[in-house]
Motif scaffolding. Structure first.
Motif, PDB file in Angstrom:
ATOM      1  N   CYS A   1       0.810  -1.220   0.000  1.00  0.00           N
ATOM      2  CA  CYS A   1       0.000   0.000   0.000  1.00  0.00           C
ATOM      3  C   CYS A   1       0.844   1.272   0.000  1.00  0.00           C
ATOM      4  O   CYS A   1       1.610   1.500   0.942  1.00  0.00           O
ATOM      5  CB  CYS A   1      -0.939   0.011   1.208  1.00  0.00           C
ATOM      6  N   PRO A   2       0.695   2.131  -1.030  1.00  0.00           N
ATOM      7  CA  PRO A   2       1.437   3.400  -1.057  1.00  0.00           C
ATOM      8  C   PRO A   2       0.652   4.564  -0.459  1.00  0.00           C
ATOM      9  O   PRO A   2       1.079   5.714  -0.564  1.00  0.00           O
ATOM     10  CB  PRO A   2       1.644   3.619  -2.558  1.00  0.00           C
ATOM     11  N   TYR A   3      -0.499   4.288   0.160  1.00  0.00           N
ATOM     12  CA  TYR A   3      -1.389   5.350   0.637  1.00  0.00           C
ATOM     13  C   TYR A   3      -1.479   5.438   2.150  1.00  0.00           C
ATOM     14  O   TYR A   3      -2.308   6.185   2.670  1.00  0.00           O
ATOM     15  CB  TYR A   3      -2.803   5.120   0.089  1.00  0.00           C
ATOM     16  N   GLU A   4      -0.666   4.714   2.875  1.00  0.00           N
ATOM     17  CA  GLU A   4      -0.778   4.716   4.334  1.00  0.00           C
ATOM     18  C   GLU A   4      -0.565   6.129   4.886  1.00  0.00           C
ATOM     19  O   GLU A   4       0.422   6.788   4.566  1.00  0.00           O
ATOM     20  CB  GLU A   4       0.261   3.784   4.964  1.00  0.00           C
ATOM     21  N   THR A   5      -1.482   6.570   5.746  1.00  0.00           N
ATOM     22  CA  THR A   5      -1.246   7.844   6.433  1.00  0.00           C
ATOM     23  C   THR A   5      -0.243   7.663   7.572  1.00  0.00           C
ATOM     24  O   THR A   5       0.453   8.593   7.942  1.00  0.00           O
ATOM     25  CB  THR A   5      -2.563   8.415   6.980  1.00  0.00           C
ATOM     26  N   PHE A   6      -0.179   6.465   8.124  1.00  0.00           N
ATOM     27  CA  PHE A   6       0.858   6.092   9.095  1.00  0.00           C
ATOM     28  C   PHE A   6       1.365   4.686   8.787  1.00  0.00           C
ATOM     29  O   PHE A   6       2.527   4.497   8.469  1.00  0.00           O
ATOM     30  CB  PHE A   6       0.322   6.182  10.530  1.00  0.00           C
ATOM     31  N   GLY A   7       0.486   3.704   8.878  1.00  0.00           N
ATOM     32  CA  GLY A   7       0.873   2.313   8.611  1.00  0.00           C
ATOM     33  C   GLY A   7       1.159   1.576   9.899  1.00  0.00           C
ATOM     34  O   GLY A   7       2.309   1.219  10.184  1.00  0.00           O
ATOM     35  N   LEU A   8       0.098   1.315  10.681  1.00  0.00           N
ATOM     36  CA  LEU A   8       0.283   0.692  11.989  1.00  0.00           C
ATOM     37  C   LEU A   8       0.882  -0.702  11.865  1.00  0.00           C
ATOM     38  O   LEU A   8       1.786  -1.072  12.621  1.00  0.00           O
ATOM     39  CB  LEU A   8      -1.056   0.630  12.730  1.00  0.00           C
ATOM     40  N   GLY A   9       0.392  -1.505  10.924  1.00  0.00           N
ATOM     41  CA  GLY A   9       0.913  -2.859  10.760  1.00  0.00           C
ATOM     42  C   GLY A   9       2.395  -2.871  10.426  1.00  0.00           C
ATOM     43  O   GLY A   9       3.150  -3.713  10.921  1.00  0.00           O
ATOM     44  N   VAL A  10       2.818  -1.934   9.586  1.00  0.00           N
ATOM     45  CA  VAL A  10       4.232  -1.829   9.233  1.00  0.00           C
ATOM     46  C   VAL A  10       5.048  -1.429  10.462  1.00  0.00           C
ATOM     47  O   VAL A  10       6.127  -1.972  10.717  1.00  0.00           O
ATOM     48  CB  VAL A  10       4.439  -0.829   8.083  1.00  0.00           C
ATOM     49  N   ALA A  11       4.523  -0.476  11.238  1.00  0.00           N
ATOM     50  CA  ALA A  11       5.229  -0.043  12.450  1.00  0.00           C
ATOM     51  C   ALA A  11       5.385  -1.192  13.437  1.00  0.00           C
ATOM     52  O   ALA A  11       6.452  -1.371  14.045  1.00  0.00           O
ATOM     53  CB  ALA A  11       4.476   1.113  13.101  1.00  0.00           C
ATOM     54  N   GLU A  12       4.335  -1.985  13.593  1.00  0.00           N
ATOM     55  CA  GLU A  12       4.406  -3.117  14.513  1.00  0.00           C
ATOM     56  C   GLU A  12       5.408  -4.163  14.020  1.00  0.00           C
ATOM     57  O   GLU A  12       6.116  -4.775  14.822  1.00  0.00           O
ATOM     58  CB  GLU A  12       3.016  -3.722  14.684  1.00  0.00           C
TER      59      GLU A  12
END
Length: 387
Positions: free
Chosen positions: A294-305
């Motif tokens: 996804c190139p549209y994440e405003t933050f990206g919680l799953g990626v951060a985790e």
């Protein structure tokens, strides 16, 4: 303080906004603040700290509901007389909250959770307009979505601040003339996601006798998440690495599209939405690689985790995922480019696993905590109320 949040982004299944507001409730309780969420939901739904406004489920994703009773929402919000009235979606929830008079709340704020204009509308418009306008299509698309940006500006103008979780969203909103945008980085639960939670038993359970690598993917099954890139990239990666396994955490309205594109494979585990946060943390720490589309994440919680769990990540070069990508344990690729995504994965897998995990463990320590986020956010509330 009495904090009241209103949103349509509140799924019965879960999701980023619900997780954010659940963590906000816990943070508020620890600090002695009162917290309530108003959201649309099923008629008889009950959750602690949430007051559901009955509304029909949405056709695209029935776990979300329509907030269509504007008058009822406004009356409920008005009755609370909150110190902070916070808007968490730009649709009917915003219309309801903007209908309150300044004497009926302390300060009103707005949190930008979803880049709905570019994510859902502008890109598709530009592709269609190219047939007619050719090189002028980008400008034509900009003109067509301008009324929506005017709506966002009106919401922000009526609020004391607009909160974003990433620097790129702050820049974008300011470029569109949105007032009083403040970057307060979102974060993850402290102590839950960490490299030390790695479990060889969990890893072997998912590999089920295969040699690896164990590739993970996480996110809602929705069109903007670009699961097509993840599925196609993994298929090519598995041709080169026949022992690979893909474990997918997610659910949503595009699950059937995902399954159709995936086809019949014995090397993919579709695990659904994982409500056991500890099991999710153990699994993220036990993988070899995260593939993200996804190139549209405003933050990206799953990626951060995932990063906080010491998992190396492959992410597109746009959005909140790219902003978070640590240079020592992440590779970015041009958004939507499957071949480049595969090459990025191969570049990480070419590093000795012990060395790569050591790099990722260093990066994990830099992921911001949700405690820091709410410390900063509640501090800004106090400053705004003191004016």
């Amino acid at each position: 303080m009495k904090l009241v949040d209103v949103t349509e982004f509140y799924s019965q299944r879960g999701g980023g906004v619900r997780t954010h507001l659940t963590e906000k409730a816990a943070a508020a309780a620890r600090r002695g603040h009162e917290h309530l969420v108003f959201a649309p939901g099923p008629r008889h739904a009950t959750d602690p700290g949430v007051r559901y406004i009955p509304g029909p489920s949405l056709p695209y994703d029935p776990t979300y509901h329509l907030l269509w009773r504007v008058g009822a929402a406004r009356r409920l919000l008005r009755a609370e007389r909150p110190d902070v009235l916070e808007i968490h979606s730009p649709y009917v929830a915003a219309i309801a909250a903007l209908g309150l008079q300044p004497s009926e709340f302390g300060v009103r704020t707005f949190v930008w959770h979803s880049d709905f204009i570019d994510t859902y509308l502008r890109g598709g418009l530009e592709r269609r307009l190219t047939v007619v306008f050719r090189g002028r299509a980008p400008r034509a698309a900009d003109r067509l979505v301008e009324p929506l940006w005017a709506h966002v500006r009106r919401i922000a103008a009526a609020c004391a601040m607009t909160v974003v979780g990433s620097r790129w969203q702050k820049y974008k909103l300011e470029q569109h003339g949105v007032a009083r945008v403040e970057h307060i980085p979102f974060g993850i639960e402290p102590g839950r996601f960490a490299p030390e939670r790695r479990s060889e038993a969990r890893r072997q359970e998912l590999l089920a006798g295969r040699t690896g690598p164990l590739v993970l993917a996480i996110g809602r099954f929705a069109v903007e998440k670009r699961w097509d890139v993840v599925v196609d990239a993994y298929a090519r990666l598995a041709e080169r690495r026949p022992g690979a396994v893909l474990a997918v955490f997610g659910d949503g309205p595009e699950r059937h599209v995902f399954q159709d594109r995936l086809g019949a494979r014995d090397d993919v585990r579709v695990l659904g939405f994982e409500r056991d946060r500890d099991l999710l943390a153990v699994t993220l720490a036990s993988g070899d690689l995260l593939l993200h589309g996804c190139p549209y994440e405003t933050f990206g919680l799953g990626v951060a985790e995932a990063i906080a769990s010491g998992l190396p990540v492959v992410v597109p070069d746009a959005g909140g995922a790219a902003e978070q990508a640590p240079p020592e344990s992440a590779v970015q690729y041009p958004a939507g480019d499957v071949a480049a995504c595969v090459a990025a994965a191969e570049a990480l897998l070419a590093v000795h696993p012990a060395e790569l995990r050591a790099r990722a463990a260093v990066a994990a320590r830099r992921v911001p905590s949700v405690v820091d986020h709410f410390d900063a956010l509640f501090g800004r509330y106090r400053e705004l109320l003191a004016r």
